[in-house]
Design a protein around this motif. Structure first.
Motif, PDB file in Angstrom:
ATOM      1  N   LEU A  97       0.836  -1.197   0.000  1.00  0.00           N
ATOM      2  CA  LEU A  97       0.000   0.000   0.000  1.00  0.00           C
ATOM      3  C   LEU A  97       0.875   1.253   0.000  1.00  0.00           C
ATOM      4  N   ARG A  98       1.879   1.240   0.849  1.00  0.00           N
ATOM      5  CA  ARG A  98       2.834   2.344   0.950  1.00  0.00           C
ATOM      6  C   ARG A  98       3.454   2.621  -0.428  1.00  0.00           C
ATOM      7  N   GLU A  99       3.868   1.548  -1.121  1.00  0.00           N
ATOM      8  CA  GLU A  99       4.501   1.702  -2.438  1.00  0.00           C
ATOM      9  C   GLU A  99       3.523   2.305  -3.444  1.00  0.00           C
ATOM     10  N   GLU A 100       2.290   1.828  -3.369  1.00  0.00           N
ATOM     11  CA  GLU A 100       1.298   2.355  -4.312  1.00  0.00           C
ATOM     12  C   GLU A 100       1.052   3.837  -4.063  1.00  0.00           C
ATOM     13  N   ILE A 101       0.991   4.221  -2.789  1.00  0.00           N
ATOM     14  CA  ILE A 101       0.758   5.638  -2.474  1.00  0.00           C
ATOM     15  C   ILE A 101       1.962   6.473  -2.906  1.00  0.00           C
ATOM     16  N   ASP A 102       3.166   5.967  -2.637  1.00  0.00           N
ATOM     17  CA  ASP A 102       4.369   6.695  -3.063  1.00  0.00           C
ATOM     18  C   ASP A 102       4.372   6.896  -4.580  1.00  0.00           C
ATOM     19  N   ALA A 103       3.981   5.851  -5.318  1.00  0.00           N
ATOM     20  CA  ALA A 103       3.962   5.945  -6.782  1.00  0.00           C
ATOM     21  C   ALA A 103       2.947   6.988  -7.224  1.00  0.00           C
ATOM     22  N   LEU A 104       1.813   7.029  -6.527  1.00  0.00           N
ATOM     23  CA  LEU A 104       0.770   7.992  -6.871  1.00  0.00           C
ATOM     24  C   LEU A 104       1.243   9.418  -6.573  1.00  0.00           C
ATOM     25  N   VAL A 105       1.937   9.604  -5.449  1.00  0.00           N
ATOM     26  CA  VAL A 105       2.475  10.934  -5.120  1.00  0.00           C
ATOM     27  C   VAL A 105       3.433  11.382  -6.226  1.00  0.00           C
ATOM     28  N   ASP A 106       4.297  10.472  -6.674  1.00  0.00           N
ATOM     29  CA  ASP A 106       5.235  10.808  -7.756  1.00  0.00           C
ATOM     30  C   ASP A 106       4.496  11.218  -9.020  1.00  0.00           C
TER      31      ASP A 106
END
Ligand SMILES: Nc1ncnc2c1ncn2[C@@H]1O[C@H](COP(=O)(O)OP(=O)(O)O)[C@@H](O)[C@H]1O
Ligand SMILES: [Mg+2]
Length: 259
Positions: A123-132
């Motif tokens: 989930l953390r990775e998905e959110i980080d990718a979305l922020v990018d």
């Protein structure tokens, strides 16, 4: 010959006795910007509302890349590649820029939050990718937005709010972008800058098709490849901007008969 990206035929929308769209035939090719104009109440916003599944048309058909639009839910139409902005600001002004833009992506995506609750790293990775992704998109419009992603949208100027709204539409990577009077409430100078952004974005995304509803004729002239004029829900003109300003029917629709 390949089919146009959007093909509408006989599109009709009645509200009781009022005919808001009257047998519209409109085709939009990939990579084309259509300037859609017409007097107030001529059906421009209704056209967008029908195309995005907000209203069911009374008659007619519309296909996006040969797929029937009206067989789909509004969410599925979004996933198929239609995105829009609204005539009146629809930002959540007390929420962050990120939240506002990310909404455009999450509306159409299944993050599977419940299942992922127990897989926090994923989930953390998905959110980080979305922020990018949000940061990169915002940066294309204004670096000052990209560096303040977690500030409330309401702390930005009118033009930046419009940019944020356009980013919210673009984050889902649409094939067809519908812009409903993006210059409303802005100064001519702000409008000019927003259109610079749009032209720049179009250069980098050559396949994107845009329908731009706009009252400012200067804007229409600058950004559109072709113009369509509605009057009482009917298409009364289609052609170049140069032909539009010479057209008698268009002049009559805008100025009334006798001019
Ligand atoms: N939900 C609705 N119910 C009833 N009438 C509507 C509705 N939406 C639009 N209309 C009517 O349809 C016509 C076209 O409106 P609209 O599409 O908003 O025009 P435009 O965007 O070109 O100014 C107007 O007469 C308007 O009052
Ligand atoms: Mg409107």
């Amino acid at each position: 010959m390949t089919a146009p990206l959007l093909a509408c035929s006989g599109l009709t929308m009645r509200f009781g006795g009022l005919v808001a769209l009257d047998g519209l035939d409109i085709a939009v090719e990939r990579g084309t910007t259509i300037g859609l104009v017409g007097p107030n109440g001529s059906g421009k916003t209704t056209f967008f509302n029908v195309l995005t599944g907000l209203y069911r048309p009374s008659a007619g058909a519309a296909a996006l890349a040969d797929e029937d639009i009206f067989a789909k839910s509004p969410q599925a139409i979004g996933r198929a590649g239609v995105a829009r902005t609204f005539q009146h600001c629809r930002l959540m002004l007390d929420q962050s820029v990120f939240d506002n833009i990310a909404l455009g992506a999450l509306r159409h995506r299944h993050l599977g939050l419940a299942a992922q609750f127990f897989r926090r790293r994923r989930l953390r990775e998905e959110i980080d990718a979305l922020v990018d992704q949000v940061r990169q998109l915002a940066n294309r419009f204004n670096p000052a937005i990209a560096t303040a992603l977690f500030e409330p949208a309401g702390s930005f100027t009118m033009i930046d709010r419009r940019r944020i709204e356009i980013c919210r539409a673009l984050i889902a990577n649409p094939r067809l972008l519908l812009l409903d009077e993006p210059s409303a409430g802005m100064t001519p100078e702000e409008t000019r800058r927003l259109m610079d952004d749009l032209l720049e974005f179009r250069r980098e995304s050559p396949d994107l098709a845009v329908i731009l509803v706009e009252h400012e004729m200067d804007v229409i002239r600058r950004v559109s490849n072709r113009c369509i004029v509605l009057n009482f829900g009917r298409k009364i003109f289609e052609g170049s901007f140069e032909a539009l300003i010479e057209d008698r029917d268009v002049q009559t629709a805008y100025l009334g008969s006798g001019h």
